[in-house]
Design an enzyme around this catalytic site. Sequence first.
Site, PDB file in Angstrom:
ATOM      1  N   SER B 149       1.021  -1.132   0.281  1.00 43.87           N
ATOM      2  CA  SER B 149      -0.067   0.279   0.023  1.00 43.87           C
ATOM      3  C   SER B 149       0.914   1.743   0.666  1.00 43.87           C
ATOM      4  O   SER B 149       1.507   2.053  -1.066  1.00 43.87           O
ATOM      5  CB  SER B 149      -0.767  -0.227   1.905  1.00 43.87           C
ATOM      6  N   ASP B 225     -10.356  -5.773  -2.724  1.00 41.00           N
ATOM      7  CA  ASP B 225     -10.044  -5.189  -1.587  1.00 41.00           C
ATOM      8  C   ASP B 225     -10.579  -3.549  -2.377  1.00 41.00           C
ATOM      9  O   ASP B 225     -10.755  -3.079  -3.138  1.00 41.00           O
ATOM     10  CB  ASP B 225      -8.630  -4.290  -2.536  1.00 41.00           C
ATOM     11  N   HIS B 258      -7.234  -6.046   0.716  1.00 39.91           N
ATOM     12  CA  HIS B 258      -6.507  -5.417   1.388  1.00 39.91           C
ATOM     13  C   HIS B 258      -5.249  -5.375   2.973  1.00 39.91           C
ATOM     14  O   HIS B 258      -4.577  -4.740   2.495  1.00 39.91           O
ATOM     15  CB  HIS B 258      -6.958  -3.743   1.331  1.00 39.91           C
TER      16      HIS B 258
END
Lengths: 279, 279
Positions: B149, B225, B258
């Site tokens: 991320s 996600d 995620h």
Amino acid sequence: MSMKTVSTAKSHGGIQGVYTHASASCACDMTFAVFVPPQAAEAPCPVMWYLSGLTCTHQNVMDKGEYRRLAAELGLIVVCPDTSPRGETVPDDAQDWQFGSGAGFYVDATQAPYDAHYRMYSYVTEELPALIAQNFPADMNRQGIFGHSMGGHGALTVALKNPKRFKSCSAFAPIVSPSTSDWSKKAFERYLGADEDAWRVHDACLLIEDGHRFGEIMVDQGTADGFLEEGLKPWLLEEACKKAGISLTLRMQEGYDHSYFFISTFMEDHLRWHAQRLA
Amino acid sequence: MSMKTVSTAKSHGGIQGVYTHASASCACDMTFAVFVPPQAAEAPCPVMWYLSGLTCTHQNVMDKGEYRRLAAELGLIVVCPDTSPRGETVPDDAQDWQFGSGAGFYVDATQAPYDAHYRMYSYVTEELPALIAQNFPADMNRQGIFGHSMGGHGALTVALKNPKRFKSCSAFAPIVSPSTSDWSKKAFERYLGADEDAWRVHDACLLIEDGHRFGEIMVDQGTADGFLEEGLKPWLLEEACKKAGISLTLRMQEGYDHSYFFISTFMEDHLRWHAQRLA
């Protein structure tokens, strides 16, 4: 029996879920984690029970146990209960990490006020298995049980008392003699009363002394575990198993401590051991 | 340069440590995690840099990333820095998880008062590597970098700006276009100022547009996600790499979100990818 889904996430091809339900045994809401492997889409899968140690919830092993890769490979459902009842109505001792919240010791308390909630033995052997059987693609004829520290004590005692239900049992650094361990004596007294005879059915070494048997047991114990001498004493289990003719594989793991760094290292060995016996 | 050991534990045959030091770049104490594999007893080992995402410290991936088994098998040192400066003297915005503590974005801030501490680019590319080289059995000629991320953004931008230092680069669900992502625009403005030209050197897609290159890149991205459309937009990286002739392996992973449930699933693939290129 109904349950509520807190969260689900795909992991290693299976689904890691967290669920809550109103527990009758514990008279409070209880949270637990279940990993369902991809094989469950085809047929019911064997169930592994992982009982956690002092201060833990369902989450510690879910985060740090590294069991999903193997469970997905071997086709095992892994159920991770909480370690005690919790909530505003549940009596607790916030100053004591070895008693109350996070320290249910997998016993059914007989002493007020704890007997109204601290019934973790009934919870993990009766209520939660029924809930799992009803809500997950579980083959309840193939169950194994393992755990860590206080949860290792839980796995050993639950298996010794239910040898027909469980096909396999192992433990990481278990409290094998809670009646004499500094970690558990105080809790046993408050949950079960001062009469130590009542403790025997929740003490692995004493259960064996009293004639309970289990086919074979595997235990891993780190040699750098700071609690080895006072809390864990695996040699007492070794002695009891030897006398009783129970096959114990006790592996002293050089340099490992009491943490999930130790557990996650040997998680693969344990799950393969169980899978062989659950096949 | 001195550092202090916070903890060490044996895991998967190696040592997982946590350390602190007084950081000159960040003008505060910084904490980081290092896993040293058993092979380091024989010879210096390649170094993998794992940069973490928003809200994380060094600990999230240490607990949940499941990298130690593979790092021990492949003989990789894994370094996990924190994601921002921290402490009472460090300006922060406690209400905003996308700015300040846990949200350093691997840039060197140029705007007061943040420029005195938020110098994570210098920290992860200069100060911490020097500390690692000095204190660990690390082969600094063999370094790879990856992250998740915000840390995927970090890995991509650091690799694109230092293509000779890093032999391999990959990312889990990276922010590939922080200049346009809802997750990062506000932070970039506060760290780097309103002039968006100054943002280009910290934006993977714009670095590529401006001529920076890296041999080959692997990205895993979960299709479930929740941040895919607003924050991550991997297709922008795909487009930029295609135009620039950079080999990108973008794997859309069906049903993954995620979280570290996603990361831990594909950790093995990433570490094997890096190990091949670090051999």
